[in-house]
Design a protein around this motif. Structure first.
Motif, PDB file in Angstrom:
ATOM      1  N   LYS A 108       0.837  -1.198   0.000  1.00  0.00           N
ATOM      2  CA  LYS A 108       0.000   0.000   0.000  1.00  0.00           C
ATOM      3  C   LYS A 108       0.879   1.258   0.000  1.00  0.00           C
ATOM      4  O   LYS A 108       0.651   2.197  -0.760  1.00  0.00           O
ATOM      5  CB  LYS A 108      -0.921  -0.014   1.217  1.00  0.00           C
ATOM      6  CG  LYS A 108      -1.864   1.184   1.299  1.00  0.00           C
ATOM      7  CD  LYS A 108      -2.782   1.084   2.498  1.00  0.00           C
ATOM      8  CE  LYS A 108      -2.045   1.596   3.706  1.00  0.00           C
ATOM      9  NZ  LYS A 108      -2.849   1.690   4.909  1.00  0.00           N
ATOM     10  N   TYR A 109       1.917   1.250   0.838  1.00  0.00           N
ATOM     11  CA  TYR A 109       2.819   2.391   0.905  1.00  0.00           C
ATOM     12  C   TYR A 109       3.581   2.561  -0.404  1.00  0.00           C
ATOM     13  O   TYR A 109       3.821   3.674  -0.854  1.00  0.00           O
ATOM     14  CB  TYR A 109       3.811   2.234   2.064  1.00  0.00           C
ATOM     15  CG  TYR A 109       3.179   2.240   3.434  1.00  0.00           C
ATOM     16  CD1 TYR A 109       2.167   3.122   3.761  1.00  0.00           C
ATOM     17  CD2 TYR A 109       3.610   1.358   4.415  1.00  0.00           C
ATOM     18  CE1 TYR A 109       1.600   3.130   5.026  1.00  0.00           C
ATOM     19  CE2 TYR A 109       3.038   1.356   5.679  1.00  0.00           C
ATOM     20  CZ  TYR A 109       2.031   2.248   5.972  1.00  0.00           C
ATOM     21  OH  TYR A 109       1.467   2.255   7.216  1.00  0.00           O
ATOM     22  N   GLU A 110       3.952   1.437  -1.000  1.00  0.00           N
ATOM     23  CA  GLU A 110       4.716   1.484  -2.247  1.00  0.00           C
ATOM     24  C   GLU A 110       3.909   2.183  -3.344  1.00  0.00           C
ATOM     25  O   GLU A 110       4.429   3.047  -4.046  1.00  0.00           O
ATOM     26  CB  GLU A 110       5.085   0.064  -2.678  1.00  0.00           C
ATOM     27  CG  GLU A 110       5.971   0.005  -3.892  1.00  0.00           C
ATOM     28  CD  GLU A 110       6.348  -1.421  -4.243  1.00  0.00           C
ATOM     29  OE1 GLU A 110       7.092  -1.572  -5.217  1.00  0.00           O
ATOM     30  OE2 GLU A 110       5.898  -2.367  -3.572  1.00  0.00           O
ATOM     31  N   LYS A 111       2.636   1.816  -3.486  1.00  0.00           N
ATOM     32  CA  LYS A 111       1.783   2.459  -4.492  1.00  0.00           C
ATOM     33  C   LYS A 111       1.641   3.945  -4.208  1.00  0.00           C
ATOM     34  O   LYS A 111       1.713   4.775  -5.109  1.00  0.00           O
ATOM     35  CB  LYS A 111       0.401   1.799  -4.509  1.00  0.00           C
ATOM     36  CG  LYS A 111       0.390   0.421  -5.096  1.00  0.00           C
ATOM     37  CD  LYS A 111      -0.996  -0.191  -5.038  1.00  0.00           C
ATOM     38  CE  LYS A 111      -0.963  -1.648  -5.490  1.00  0.00           C
ATOM     39  NZ  LYS A 111      -2.278  -2.280  -5.343  1.00  0.00           N
ATOM     40  N   GLN A 112       1.441   4.276  -2.945  1.00  0.00           N
ATOM     41  CA  GLN A 112       1.279   5.675  -2.546  1.00  0.00           C
ATOM     42  C   GLN A 112       2.537   6.483  -2.878  1.00  0.00           C
ATOM     43  O   GLN A 112       2.447   7.567  -3.463  1.00  0.00           O
ATOM     44  CB  GLN A 112       0.982   5.729  -1.050  1.00  0.00           C
ATOM     45  CG  GLN A 112       0.837   7.113  -0.474  1.00  0.00           C
ATOM     46  CD  GLN A 112       0.647   7.064   1.047  1.00  0.00           C
ATOM     47  OE1 GLN A 112       0.479   6.001   1.630  1.00  0.00           O
ATOM     48  NE2 GLN A 112       0.695   8.208   1.670  1.00  0.00           N
ATOM     49  N   PHE A 113       3.702   5.947  -2.539  1.00  0.00           N
ATOM     50  CA  PHE A 113       4.943   6.665  -2.789  1.00  0.00           C
ATOM     51  C   PHE A 113       5.261   6.730  -4.282  1.00  0.00           C
ATOM     52  O   PHE A 113       5.814   7.717  -4.763  1.00  0.00           O
ATOM     53  CB  PHE A 113       6.102   6.044  -2.012  1.00  0.00           C
ATOM     54  CG  PHE A 113       5.989   6.238  -0.526  1.00  0.00           C
ATOM     55  CD1 PHE A 113       5.659   7.466   0.006  1.00  0.00           C
ATOM     56  CD2 PHE A 113       6.211   5.188   0.341  1.00  0.00           C
ATOM     57  CE1 PHE A 113       5.549   7.658   1.371  1.00  0.00           C
ATOM     58  CE2 PHE A 113       6.103   5.365   1.710  1.00  0.00           C
ATOM     59  CZ  PHE A 113       5.772   6.601   2.225  1.00  0.00           C
ATOM     60  N   ASP A 114       4.920   5.677  -5.033  1.00  0.00           N
ATOM     61  CA  ASP A 114       5.131   5.703  -6.478  1.00  0.00           C
ATOM     62  C   ASP A 114       4.297   6.805  -7.122  1.00  0.00           C
ATOM     63  O   ASP A 114       4.777   7.516  -8.018  1.00  0.00           O
ATOM     64  CB  ASP A 114       4.786   4.352  -7.110  1.00  0.00           C
ATOM     65  CG  ASP A 114       5.857   3.305  -6.875  1.00  0.00           C
ATOM     66  OD1 ASP A 114       6.980   3.692  -6.479  1.00  0.00           O
ATOM     67  OD2 ASP A 114       5.582   2.103  -7.087  1.00  0.00           O
ATOM     68  N   MET A 115       3.048   6.962  -6.682  1.00  0.00           N
ATOM     69  CA  MET A 115       2.201   8.026  -7.216  1.00  0.00           C
ATOM     70  C   MET A 115       2.780   9.396  -6.880  1.00  0.00           C
ATOM     71  O   MET A 115       2.809  10.297  -7.730  1.00  0.00           O
ATOM     72  CB  MET A 115       0.779   7.903  -6.674  1.00  0.00           C
ATOM     73  CG  MET A 115      -0.004   6.765  -7.296  1.00  0.00           C
ATOM     74  SD  MET A 115      -1.660   6.465  -6.622  1.00  0.00           S
ATOM     75  CE  MET A 115      -2.242   8.045  -6.106  1.00  0.00           C
ATOM     76  N   GLN A 116       3.264   9.559  -5.656  1.00  0.00           N
ATOM     77  CA  GLN A 116       3.869  10.835  -5.264  1.00  0.00           C
ATOM     78  C   GLN A 116       5.132  11.114  -6.077  1.00  0.00           C
ATOM     79  O   GLN A 116       5.371  12.250  -6.496  1.00  0.00           O
ATOM     80  CB  GLN A 116       4.195  10.831  -3.774  1.00  0.00           C
ATOM     81  CG  GLN A 116       2.979  10.889  -2.880  1.00  0.00           C
ATOM     82  CD  GLN A 116       3.346  10.753  -1.409  1.00  0.00           C
ATOM     83  OE1 GLN A 116       4.497  10.516  -1.041  1.00  0.00           O
ATOM     84  NE2 GLN A 116       2.336  10.886  -0.548  1.00  0.00           N
ATOM     85  N   ASP A 117       5.947  10.076  -6.312  1.00  0.00           N
ATOM     86  CA  ASP A 117       7.163  10.244  -7.120  1.00  0.00           C
ATOM     87  C   ASP A 117       6.825  10.663  -8.547  1.00  0.00           C
ATOM     88  O   ASP A 117       7.464  11.548  -9.117  1.00  0.00           O
ATOM     89  CB  ASP A 117       7.982   8.955  -7.137  1.00  0.00           C
ATOM     90  CG  ASP A 117       8.665   8.673  -5.811  1.00  0.00           C
ATOM     91  OD1 ASP A 117       8.758   9.612  -4.983  1.00  0.00           O
ATOM     92  OD2 ASP A 117       9.099   7.532  -5.609  1.00  0.00           O
TER      93      ASP A 117
END
Length: 191
Positions: A108-117
């Motif tokens: 879940k965090y990975e998807k969130q951080f990928d979107m922010q990146d």
């Protein structure tokens, strides 16, 4: 890792992977120290001069190289005077329960951080191209103004050229000519 260290050595570093039985040989000329980081993933080979002072005859070689544990060079930095390298101690930022929670929700965090990146990269790209887009807009405005001026002057041009309209394609003869040049040829006999 096995290293040939010291003032008169070659600075050869041998990285041996015990799992794959792979040996990688690298060199850091005149390296006199090796230091592993606390995680065990990175190793530094360094050329340092004595802290006690005095003249160090190889001052041009001072500095360090960071290597992965597999022998890949990650970073290199040189200094005129370089005395020592020390790794920062790793401190625990999260409690054990917080660490488990992070591991559990990692996807879940990975998807969130990928979107922010991606959003951050898009914003940087827009900022980088802002000047180019402004120049393109100015250029297009200039071209459209010049086309409007040329269109307004069309009747005057035609009357000055006694009825000849240089913008009319039917006033031109268009020929298409194709020129082929053979650069080389080679014949082969197949038996």
């Amino acid at each position: 890792i096995m290293g040939s260290l010291g003032e008169s050595s070659s600075g050869t570093l041998e990285f041996y992977d015990v799992d794959t039985k792979n040996l990688v040989v690298k060199e850091h000329y005149r390296s006199n120290q090796i230091a592993w980081d606390p995680s065990g993933r990175t190793v530094a080979s360094l050329v340092s001069q004595p802290i006690g002072g005095g003249h160090f005859k190889f001052a041009m070689d001072n500095g360090y190289i960071l290597w992965s544990f597999q022998g890949k060079q990650l970073y290199q930095q040189s200094f005129e005077t370089f005395y020592q390298l020390q790794w920062r101690p790793r401190e625990r930022l999260l409690t054990k329960t917080q660490t488990e929670k992070v591991r559990k929700n990692l996807k879940k965090y990975e998807k969130q951080f990928d979107m922010q990146d991606k959003e951050r990269q898009r914003a940087l790209k827009l900022e980088e191209t802002k000047g180019k887009r402004l120049q393109r807009t100015k250029y297009r405005d200039l071209v459209s103004r010049l086309r409007a001026i040329r269109e307004r002057q069309r009747e005057d041009r035609v009357s000055l050229q006694k009825g000849y309209d240089s913008d009319d394609d039917s006033n031109y003869v268009i020929r298409q000519i194709t020129v082929e040049t053979i650069l080389s040829s080679k014949e082969e006999v197949v038996v």
